[in-house]
Each structure stands twice: as structure tokens, then as C-alpha cells.
Write a protein that holds these residues in place. Structure first.
Motif, short mmCIF file in Angstrom:
data_model
loop_
_atom_site.label_atom_id
_atom_site.label_comp_id
_atom_site.label_asym_id
_atom_site.label_seq_id
_atom_site.Cartn_x
_atom_site.Cartn_y
_atom_site.Cartn_z
N GLY A 158 0.81 -1.22 0.00
CA GLY A 158 0.00 0.00 0.00
C GLY A 158 0.84 1.26 0.00
O GLY A 158 0.57 2.21 -0.75
N ALA A 159 1.88 1.28 0.84
CA ALA A 159 2.73 2.46 0.94
C ALA A 159 3.55 2.67 -0.32
O ALA A 159 3.65 3.79 -0.84
N THR A 160 4.16 1.59 -0.83
CA THR A 160 5.02 1.75 -2.01
C THR A 160 4.20 2.03 -3.27
O THR A 160 4.60 2.84 -4.11
N ILE A 161 3.04 1.39 -3.40
CA ILE A 161 2.19 1.67 -4.56
C ILE A 161 1.66 3.09 -4.49
O ILE A 161 1.63 3.81 -5.51
N SER A 162 1.25 3.55 -3.30
CA SER A 162 0.79 4.94 -3.15
C SER A 162 1.90 5.90 -3.54
O SER A 162 1.67 6.87 -4.28
N GLY A 163 3.12 5.63 -3.05
CA GLY A 163 4.26 6.48 -3.40
C GLY A 163 4.51 6.50 -4.89
O GLY A 163 4.75 7.55 -5.49
N GLY A 164 4.42 5.32 -5.51
CA GLY A 164 4.63 5.23 -6.95
C GLY A 164 3.58 5.98 -7.75
O GLY A 164 3.90 6.68 -8.72
N LEU A 165 2.34 5.88 -7.34
CA LEU A 165 1.26 6.59 -8.03
C LEU A 165 1.43 8.10 -7.88
O LEU A 165 1.22 8.86 -8.83
N LEU A 166 1.83 8.55 -6.69
CA LEU A 166 2.04 9.98 -6.47
C LEU A 166 3.25 10.49 -7.25
O LEU A 166 3.32 11.68 -7.60
N LEU A 167 4.21 9.60 -7.54
CA LEU A 167 5.36 9.97 -8.35
C LEU A 167 5.05 9.97 -9.84
O LEU A 167 5.88 10.36 -10.66
N GLY A 168 3.84 9.51 -10.20
CA GLY A 168 3.42 9.54 -11.60
C GLY A 168 3.57 8.24 -12.35
O GLY A 168 3.45 8.22 -13.58
N PHE A 169 3.82 7.12 -11.64
CA PHE A 169 3.96 5.83 -12.31
C PHE A 169 2.60 5.17 -12.53
O PHE A 169 1.63 5.48 -11.84
N THR A 170 2.55 4.26 -13.48
CA THR A 170 1.32 3.51 -13.72
C THR A 170 1.08 2.55 -12.55
O THR A 170 2.00 2.24 -11.79
N ARG A 171 -0.15 2.09 -12.42
CA ARG A 171 -0.46 1.13 -11.36
C ARG A 171 0.39 -0.12 -11.49
O ARG A 171 0.92 -0.64 -10.51
N GLU A 172 0.53 -0.64 -12.71
CA GLU A 172 1.29 -1.87 -12.93
C GLU A 172 2.76 -1.68 -12.60
O GLU A 172 3.38 -2.54 -11.97
N ALA A 173 3.34 -0.54 -12.99
CA ALA A 173 4.75 -0.27 -12.71
C ALA A 173 4.99 -0.13 -11.22
O ALA A 173 5.96 -0.67 -10.68
N ALA A 174 4.11 0.59 -10.54
CA ALA A 174 4.25 0.79 -9.10
C ALA A 174 4.15 -0.53 -8.35
O ALA A 174 4.94 -0.81 -7.44
N ALA A 175 3.20 -1.39 -8.75
CA ALA A 175 3.03 -2.68 -8.09
C ALA A 175 4.21 -3.61 -8.37
O ALA A 175 4.72 -4.28 -7.46
N ARG A 176 4.68 -3.63 -9.61
CA ARG A 176 5.80 -4.52 -9.97
C ARG A 176 7.07 -4.14 -9.21
O ARG A 176 7.75 -5.01 -8.65
N TYR A 177 7.40 -2.85 -9.17
CA TYR A 177 8.60 -2.44 -8.43
C TYR A 177 8.41 -2.67 -6.94
O TYR A 177 9.35 -3.03 -6.23
N SER A 178 7.19 -2.48 -6.44
CA SER A 178 6.89 -2.73 -5.03
C SER A 178 7.22 -4.17 -4.66
O SER A 178 7.86 -4.44 -3.63
N PHE A 179 6.80 -5.12 -5.50
CA PHE A 179 7.06 -6.53 -5.23
C PHE A 179 8.54 -6.86 -5.32
O PHE A 179 9.07 -7.61 -4.50
#
Length: 292
Positions: free
Chosen positions: A182-203
Motif C-alpha cells: 500500500g505504501a510503495t504503490i501509493s508512493g509510486g502513483l504519487l510519483l506519476g507511475f502507472t499502477r502496474e509499474a508501481a506494483a511490480r517495483y513494489s514486489f
């Protein structure tokens, strides 16, 4: 810990580890509601090895390419510009914050941070943050279809600065209720990344952190036997692996077409319910804690 408890906690760990709702909070709450002892940070860290094994298998091709290219780039200059080599460094950089804070705040993680009032607060606050980040992403996606706003970034555009910010977001998950994904995906979305990119890097980012944390806890348990029951813990870890793999496969498909709002609503309702139960005296803020 009984075998039945380990079965339920393993299921909870596998179901919640990769969803943005906090596995550590749900393990803590499951024990509190059932009247069991808090499984503790050591149990959580060890069972997370099971769910992380699911990540290793699900993303095995990506991980193999990243590790291979990164190692070869150490002595082959031409490979250093390859995306997989860069990703290797970005995972290392992004892992620094949680490594530093995890060691620095170890006593707080195993003590004050497990207060149910803290868990309730983080469930609500991070739920709101995830909701805001998700709406911004949805606006960009909708605007993109109408040529109105910025295009969302992919992992090829991930910078060292982005990696560190992702890492700080991941470190926040040391507090139960925050949620690593949740935290890393939220951070990724706020940084302007796609949902898929944010989730993949999070994992991918979670792999070294979780494996190191699990190894660290195993070392402590081996040096201080009696703090954990190995049979049920290993059983829970296997259950978490099997369930976790299924959840990853479902979640990666889910986020390509759906928003995170169901998880946002769930987090906020659960956090408010927890506040009410603690405030009404139905649950003690320290319900289920070991030794209490």
C-alpha cells in the motif's frame, strides 16, 4: 501456538501480504479478535519468507534477468546501460531506507508500534493516502485518453531519486497497518507511475527486505530458543506461500483494469471499527500481546 492458529494465520498472511491492506495489521487483529497471543514480529517476518518465495517464483524470469545482467554489468561496461542492470541497482538503493530504519527501530517495531490504536490510525491515514493517489492516477488515465494530462511513467523512467522515495515508503510499513504494498504503490502513483509499474517495483523491492528480515529473525530465534514454535510456524509459512502465489496472480490482473478504491474503503472502515472497539473497551489496545 496451535496448528489451527497457524493454519488461520498462514491463510491471513497469504491473503493480505500483497494487497494494500497490511498483513502485519491483519495478523495482529486476527490474534486480538480470536483471543490468541500476538504472533509477534518474529512470526510475521518468518511467514513473510513464504509469501516472498511466491514472489520469487511468480517473477522468476524478471528476477533472473535482473540478477544475471546486474552481475555481468559489474565487469562488462556495455551492459551498464541495460534496463535490467539499472533495475538491480535501483532495488539495492530502494532497500537502504528499510534496512537502516528496521535496525534502528527494532524495539519500537516489536513494542509500541503494535498498539491497536497505532494500527487503527495507520489503516485510516494510509487508506486516505492510497485513495488520493488512486484518484490522481485515474484522472491521468482518463485525461490521457482525451489528450489532456501527463502520461504515466513506466519502470524504464525510474530514477535513483524515485527508488529512494519508494524505499522510504516501504520503510513506513514497519508500522503495522501501513502495508508494504500500500505504501510503495501509493508512493509510486504519487510519483506519476502507472499502477502496474508501481506494483511490480513494489514486489521486487520487497524481496531483499523481507528475506533479510526473515533471516535476521531466524538468527535471533535460534540464539534464543523458546520464543517461537517451529512446527506451526513452518506450516503457516507453507500455507502463506501457496495462498500468496494465487493472490499475486489475481492482483496483477486486477490492477490493470480496476482501481484501488475497494481497498481504500475497506481500510477506512476497518480502522474506524477498531477505534470504536478500543474506545468502547471491547478490545484492549494491547489485546493479544505476548505476555499480556
Amino acid at each position: 501456538m496451535s496448528w489451527f492458529e497457524s493454519l488461520i494465520l498462514g491463510l491471513v498472511q497469504g491473503l493480505t501480504e500483497f494487497l494494500p491492506i497490511s498483513s502485519s495489521a491483519h495478523l495482529r487483529l486476527t490474534a486480538a479478535f480470536a483471543g490468541w497471543e500476538d504472533p509477534g514480529a518474529a512470526f510475521t517476518a518468518i511467514t513473510q519468507i513464504g509469501t516472498e518465495a511466491a514472489v520469487l517464483i511468480y517473477f522468476r524470469k524478471d528476477i533472473a534477468k535482473i540478477i544475471s545482467t546486474w552481475f555481468r554489468s559489474l565487469y562488462t561496461a556495455s551492459l551498464r546501460s541495460e534496463q535490467d542492470a539499472k533495475m538491480g541497482w535501483l532495488v539495492i538503493v530502494g532497500s537502504i531506507p528499510i534496512g537502516v530504519l528496521g535496525l534502528t527501530l527494532k524495539d519500537q517495531i516489536e513494542g509500541p508500534f503494535r498498539d491497536l490504536r497505532v494500527t487503527a490510525t495507520t489503516l485510516v491515514v494510509m487508506g486516505i493516502v492510497l485513495g488520493v493517489a488512486d484518484r490522481l492516477a485515474a484522472r491521468d488515465e482518463e485525461g490521457g485518453r482525451h489528450r489532456a494530462v501527463r502520461e504515466r511513467k513506466t519502470l524504464r523512467q525510474l530514477s535513483v531519486k524515485d527508488g529512494l522515495i519508494f524505499g522510504v515508503c516501504q520503510a513506513m510499513a514497519l508500522i503495522p497497518g501501513v502495508s508494504r504494498s500500500g505504501a510503495t504503490i501509493s508512493g509510486g502513483l504519487l510519483l506519476g507511475f502507472t499502477r502496474e509499474a508501481a506494483a511490480r517495483y513494489s514486489f521486487l523491492l520487497a524481496i531483499p527486505a523481507v528475506l533479510a528480515s526473515g533471516a535476521f529473525e531466524v538468527k535471533d530465534v535460534v540464539e534464543s530458543p523458546g520464543h517461537i514454535v517451529w512446527g506451526p510456524t513452518i506450516f503457516a509459512t507453507v500455507i502463506a506461500f501457496v495462498v500468496g502465489y494465487a493472490v499475486i496472480a489475481w492482483f496483477m490482473k486486477f490492477i490493470t483494469t480496476r482501481s484501488f478504491m475497494p481497498f481504500v474503503v475497506y481500510r477506512i472502515i476497518l480502522g474506524i471499527l477498531l477505534f470504536v472497539l478500543v474506545g468502547a473497551g471491547v478490545l484492549s489496545p494491547h489485546a493479544g500481546e505476548s505476555g499480556g
